[in-house]
Design a protein around this motif. Structure first.
Motif, PDB file in Angstrom:
ATOM      1  N   GLY A 102       0.846  -1.192   0.000  1.00  0.00           N
ATOM      2  CA  GLY A 102       0.000   0.000   0.000  1.00  0.00           C
ATOM      3  C   GLY A 102       0.878   1.237   0.000  1.00  0.00           C
ATOM      4  O   GLY A 102       1.580   1.508   0.977  1.00  0.00           O
ATOM      5  N   VAL A 138      -0.630   7.640   1.188  1.00  0.00           N
ATOM      6  CA  VAL A 138       0.189   8.555   1.982  1.00  0.00           C
ATOM      7  C   VAL A 138       0.763   7.853   3.215  1.00  0.00           C
ATOM      8  O   VAL A 138       1.896   8.133   3.631  1.00  0.00           O
ATOM      9  N   MET A 139       0.019   6.894   3.772  1.00  0.00           N
ATOM     10  CA  MET A 139       0.520   6.203   4.970  1.00  0.00           C
ATOM     11  C   MET A 139       1.718   5.313   4.633  1.00  0.00           C
ATOM     12  O   MET A 139       2.775   5.411   5.268  1.00  0.00           O
ATOM     13  N   ASP A 187       2.421  -1.755  -4.502  1.00  0.00           N
ATOM     14  CA  ASP A 187       1.061  -1.238  -4.698  1.00  0.00           C
ATOM     15  C   ASP A 187       0.502  -1.775  -6.008  1.00  0.00           C
ATOM     16  O   ASP A 187       1.232  -1.957  -6.977  1.00  0.00           O
ATOM     17  N   GLN A 188      -0.806  -1.979  -5.997  1.00  0.00           N
ATOM     18  CA  GLN A 188      -1.468  -2.468  -7.212  1.00  0.00           C
ATOM     19  C   GLN A 188      -1.512  -1.390  -8.300  1.00  0.00           C
ATOM     20  O   GLN A 188      -1.638  -1.702  -9.482  1.00  0.00           O
ATOM     21  N   SER A 227      -7.334   6.356  -1.526  1.00  0.00           N
ATOM     22  CA  SER A 227      -7.885   7.488  -0.744  1.00  0.00           C
ATOM     23  C   SER A 227      -6.960   8.687  -0.768  1.00  0.00           C
ATOM     24  O   SER A 227      -7.402   9.808  -0.554  1.00  0.00           O
ATOM     25  N   SER A 228      -5.667   8.460  -0.991  1.00  0.00           N
ATOM     26  CA  SER A 228      -4.711   9.572  -0.978  1.00  0.00           C
ATOM     27  C   SER A 228      -4.531  10.206  -2.352  1.00  0.00           C
ATOM     28  O   SER A 228      -3.739  11.133  -2.485  1.00  0.00           O
ATOM     29  N   ARG A 234      -5.850  17.780  -0.968  1.00  0.00           N
ATOM     30  CA  ARG A 234      -6.370  17.526   0.382  1.00  0.00           C
ATOM     31  C   ARG A 234      -6.124  18.782   1.208  1.00  0.00           C
ATOM     32  O   ARG A 234      -5.089  19.438   1.039  1.00  0.00           O
ATOM     33  N   LEU A 235      -7.026  19.075   2.118  1.00  0.00           N
ATOM     34  CA  LEU A 235      -6.769  20.154   3.069  1.00  0.00           C
ATOM     35  C   LEU A 235      -5.748  19.673   4.085  1.00  0.00           C
ATOM     36  O   LEU A 235      -5.788  18.515   4.513  1.00  0.00           O
ATOM     37  N   ALA A 275      -0.941  -7.692  -3.801  1.00  0.00           N
ATOM     38  CA  ALA A 275      -0.347  -8.557  -2.779  1.00  0.00           C
ATOM     39  C   ALA A 275      -1.442  -9.144  -1.899  1.00  0.00           C
ATOM     40  O   ALA A 275      -2.530  -8.583  -1.776  1.00  0.00           O
ATOM     41  N   TYR A 278     -16.859  20.878   2.565  1.00  0.00           N
ATOM     42  CA  TYR A 278     -15.581  21.586   2.563  1.00  0.00           C
ATOM     43  C   TYR A 278     -15.161  21.801   1.118  1.00  0.00           C
ATOM     44  O   TYR A 278     -15.757  21.231   0.187  1.00  0.00           O
TER      45      TYR A 278
END
Ligand SMILES: Cc1cc2nc3c(=O)[nH]c(=O)nc-3n(C[C@H](O)[C@H](O)[C@H](O)COP(=O)(O)OP(=O)(O)OC[C@H]3O[C@@H](n4cnc5c(N)ncnc54)[C@H](O)[C@@H]3O)c2cc1C
Length: 299
Positions: free
Chosen positions: A8, A11-12, A31-32, A41-42, A47-48, A169, A241
């Protein structure tokens, strides 16, 4: 620990890879997709990045630290990832989440100001304030170029010796084994599954994760909204937002309510027309000239 596989590269995962690679750990990222892909999601445009977190001192401090680290990564990579345009929080009452945030920010010495609604009008090309008690302005908050940020992080991890593999994976029995869809197996002292919303599908016996869709709208606001310095904004109580027009993507308005369930591995659908209506209803209240602006894109 000498070696780690990180599955993955959102960002994490990319952050962890960057950190460990700099410490001399042998890191393999898997990563796929390409890092920064919009299905993660990143991924996507923006992103704020902001420190307000109500009374939560830990999140506040952690967000401030993240800002420092992004600046370091920008300097190392020679690219601009964070646009410090500020973030404005629209407070509907004097004693709500925004007031708690102001107190926490002040305790940690993080720049923030309480603006009377009329004063806040100077921040935006237009601003409706009739329903607001005040505006919390975080001048050192802003917008992160999300896709570029994740790619840069992964690239910096590689620059420090990490490897990047593109493959799907899955866990392979023992805790430190990873099987790839191309038949290879990876082994390391440790494996980190930084798979965001896919974690529920990978480890359904260990965790139950509900994943939902969230729609984003980008409107054509004209040149005034594309000027540098238009802040990001959050209306916490009304659950929406957005940002100014960054990099020509359009003015972002994103209703922040849970959409219908959507499996992480499902194809991304087009947006629900109700989301565009919700965004336009909000714009009519907050930024009236935008309510009829053409929709530039959505997803
Ligand atoms: C619409 C939206 C708006 C948001 N807005 C903000 C915001 O303004 N500010 C903010 O701070 N946060 C925001 N967030 C939250 C933030 O973006 C997420 O918390 C963060 O991106 C999560 O990152 P992650 O690395 O955990 O997950 P992801 O970015 O989803 O990364 C997971 C990665 O794992 C990979 N993967 C999964 N399974 C496998 C597998 N089996 N094999 C190989 N690879 C795999 C995926 O391809 C993906 O790249 C927002 C989130 C969304 C969805």
């Amino acid at each position: 620990m000498d070696s780690v596989v990180i599955v993955g590269v959102g960002v994490m995962g990319a952050s962890l890879a960057w950190w460990l690679a700099r410490e001399g750990v042998r890191v393999t990222m898997v990563d796929q997709f390409e890092p920064g892909d919009r299905r993660a999601s990143s991924g996507g445009e923006s992103r704020l990045i902001r420190c307000s977190h109500g009374s939560d001192a830990d999140y506040t401090a952690s967000a401030r630290r993240a800002r420092e680290l992004w600046r370091q990564i920008e300097a190392d990579a020679g690219t601009e990832l964070m646009v410090e345009c500020g973030v404005a929080w629209f407070a509907h009452r004097e004693d709500g989440w925004e007031a708690e945030s102001l107190t926490t920010l002040a305790r940690q010495g993080i720049p923030a100001e309480r603006l009377e609604p009329e004063e806040a009008m100077k921040l935006f090309p237009s601003l409706g304030v009739s329903d607001l008690a005040f505006v919390l302005h975080e001048p050192e908050a802003g917008v992160l170029r999300a896709e570029r940020a994740v790619r840069t992080l992964a690239g910096q991890a590689v620059a420090h010796g990490a490897r990047l593999e593109q493959a799907v994976a899955r866990p392979d029995g023992e805790s430190a084994l990873v099987a790839l869809d191309d038949g290879r197996r990876l082994e390391a002292d440790g494996v980190v599954w930084a798979c965001g919303p896919w974690l529920g599908e990978l480890f359904d016996e260990h965790l139950s994760l509900r994943t939902t869709r969230q729609d984003l709208c980008f409107f054509d606001g004209g040149p005034a909204w594309a000027k540098p310095g238009v802040p990001g904004w959050v209306d916490f109580d009304l659950a929406i937002y957005g940002t100014g027009d960054l990099d020509g993507h359009g003015v972002k308005a994103a209703p922040d309510t849970d959409g219908p369930d959507l499996a992480a591995s499902a194809a991304l659908p087009g947006i629900d027309p109700a989301s565009e209506r919700a965004a336009r209803d909000y714009l009519a209240l907050r930024f009236p000239p935008l309510a009829r602006a053409p929709l530039r894109s959505s997803r």
